[in-house]
Design an enzyme around this catalytic site. Structure first.
Site, PDB file in Angstrom:
ATOM      1  N   HIS A 134       4.783   3.733   2.858  1.00 42.84           N
ATOM      2  CA  HIS A 134       4.167   2.624   2.369  1.00 42.84           C
ATOM      3  C   HIS A 134       4.862   2.176   1.352  1.00 42.84           C
ATOM      4  O   HIS A 134       5.200   1.071   1.210  1.00 42.84           O
ATOM      5  CB  HIS A 134       2.520   2.977   2.079  1.00 42.84           C
ATOM      6  CG  HIS A 134       1.956   1.804   1.316  1.00 42.84           C
ATOM      7  ND1 HIS A 134       0.800   1.137   2.166  1.00 42.84           N
ATOM      8  CD2 HIS A 134       1.967   1.523   0.184  1.00 42.84           C
ATOM      9  CE1 HIS A 134       0.188   0.229   0.936  1.00 42.84           C
ATOM     10  NE2 HIS A 134       0.947   0.296   0.254  1.00 42.84           N
ATOM     11  N   GLU A 135       5.104   3.065   0.447  1.00 39.60           N
ATOM     12  CA  GLU A 135       6.065   2.686  -0.948  1.00 39.60           C
ATOM     13  C   GLU A 135       7.347   2.153  -0.597  1.00 39.60           C
ATOM     14  O   GLU A 135       7.789   1.265  -0.983  1.00 39.60           O
ATOM     15  CB  GLU A 135       5.609   3.627  -1.780  1.00 39.60           C
ATOM     16  CG  GLU A 135       4.681   4.252  -2.333  1.00 39.60           C
ATOM     17  CD  GLU A 135       3.759   3.099  -3.058  1.00 39.60           C
ATOM     18  OE1 GLU A 135       4.113   2.171  -3.414  1.00 39.60           O
ATOM     19  OE2 GLU A 135       2.423   3.449  -3.005  1.00 39.60           O
ATOM     20  N   HIS A 138       7.231  -1.332   0.696  1.00 42.34           N
ATOM     21  CA  HIS A 138       7.342  -2.407  -0.620  1.00 42.34           C
ATOM     22  C   HIS A 138       8.933  -2.680  -1.082  1.00 42.34           C
ATOM     23  O   HIS A 138       8.960  -3.913  -1.292  1.00 42.34           O
ATOM     24  CB  HIS A 138       6.658  -1.828  -1.826  1.00 42.34           C
ATOM     25  CG  HIS A 138       5.026  -1.758  -1.496  1.00 42.34           C
ATOM     26  ND1 HIS A 138       4.363  -3.067  -1.121  1.00 42.34           N
ATOM     27  CD2 HIS A 138       3.742  -0.932  -1.759  1.00 42.34           C
ATOM     28  CE1 HIS A 138       3.143  -2.814  -1.103  1.00 42.34           C
ATOM     29  NE2 HIS A 138       2.807  -1.793  -1.482  1.00 42.34           N
ATOM     30  N   CYS A 145      -1.088  -5.432   3.880  1.00 43.29           N
ATOM     31  CA  CYS A 145      -1.354  -5.882   5.132  1.00 43.29           C
ATOM     32  C   CYS A 145      -3.086  -5.970   5.494  1.00 43.29           C
ATOM     33  O   CYS A 145      -3.647  -5.008   5.127  1.00 43.29           O
ATOM     34  CB  CYS A 145      -0.730  -5.266   6.452  1.00 43.29           C
ATOM     35  SG  CYS A 145      -1.064  -5.677   7.959  1.00 43.29           S
ATOM     36  N   CYS A 169       2.117  -2.250  11.768  1.00 42.45           N
ATOM     37  CA  CYS A 169       1.750  -3.213  12.776  1.00 42.45           C
ATOM     38  C   CYS A 169       2.663  -4.156  13.265  1.00 42.45           C
ATOM     39  O   CYS A 169       3.641  -4.110  12.697  1.00 42.45           O
ATOM     40  CB  CYS A 169       0.497  -4.058  12.324  1.00 42.45           C
ATOM     41  SG  CYS A 169       1.155  -5.390  10.946  1.00 42.45           S
ATOM     42  N   CYS A 172       4.072  -6.552  10.500  1.00 40.33           N
ATOM     43  CA  CYS A 172       4.853  -5.877   9.433  1.00 40.33           C
ATOM     44  C   CYS A 172       6.318  -5.276   9.949  1.00 40.33           C
ATOM     45  O   CYS A 172       7.090  -5.378   9.457  1.00 40.33           O
ATOM     46  CB  CYS A 172       4.245  -4.643   8.794  1.00 40.33           C
ATOM     47  SG  CYS A 172       2.752  -5.231   7.871  1.00 40.33           S
TER      48      CYS A 172
END
Ligand SMILES: [Zn+2]
Ligand SMILES: [Zn+2]
Length: 197
Positions: A134-135, A138, A145, A169, A172
């Site tokens: 996740h990070e 970014h 999202c 997803c 993304c």
């Protein structure tokens, strides 16, 4: 590891178990489809400690790494085992420079079970991988999202974190592919883990 350097460098700061770094690297390599290296980090976190909060400042870590880093990697993910904060929040699992180069993940809270005790090692590693992915995303410019089944969903608790999956997803994923094309990134032809171990 191959002669050419990876796109992402994973850097431990302070005490971090090697197995955590390897699992994180393998998951990032698989989900991002780009080569990852595990690098040597710094031993001490003292510089980032805030005695008033008894925690470590995630923003200061990112700023420091950005100023000091000279490696060829396009992105750096730092890994710490201490509790992180940013000034506006009580704690964070991780932090990143959006569209920048640096991200950090903390394993400190990720082994806790809601209501006390610890989760299984398997669940712990899965959480570390999710926060790391996740990070790092970014730093490639991806934002939060609204899709339930997406690793870019915002998470403010361990419950949130356990709810969303380890992958992107379709939306993304296509954003990320687009960034790769613009950066002319070297993606892995076949998903291979052998470079890591
Ligand atoms: Zn986020
Ligand atoms: Zn998404």
């Amino acid at each position: 590891m191959s002669g050419e350097s990876g796109v992402v460098g994973i850097v431990p700061i302070g005490e971090v178990k090697q197995v955590v770094l390897k699992i994180l690297a393998a998951n990032i390599q698989a989900v991002f489809n780009i080569p990852v290296d595990i690098l040597n980090g710094r031993k001490s976190l003292k510089k980032f400690f805030n005695p008033n909060r008894n925690q470590y400042n995630a923003i200061t870590i990112l700023d420091h790494m950005e100023r000091r880093w000279k490696q060829p990697h396009k992105r750096i993910l730092a890994v710490v085992s201490v509790d992180l904060f940013i000034p506006i929040l009580t704690y964070v699992f991780g932090e990143a420079q959006i569209n920048g180069k640096m991200a950090v993940v903390s394993t400190y809270r990720l082994n806790r079970r809601t209501g006390g005790g610890n989760v299984s090692l398997e669940r712990f590693y899965e959480r570390v991988a999710k926060v790391g992915i996740h990070e790092l995303a970014h730093t490639f410019g991806l934002v939060h999202c609204k899709e339930n089944h997406c690793v870019m969903r915002a998470s403010y608790s361990l419950r949130d974190l356990d709810y969303y999956p380890l992958y992107f997803c379709d939306y993304c994923q296509s954003m990320l592919d687009d960034v790769y094309r613009r950066m002319k990134l070297r993606t892995l032809k076949a998903r291979s883990f052998e470079d890591l171990f």
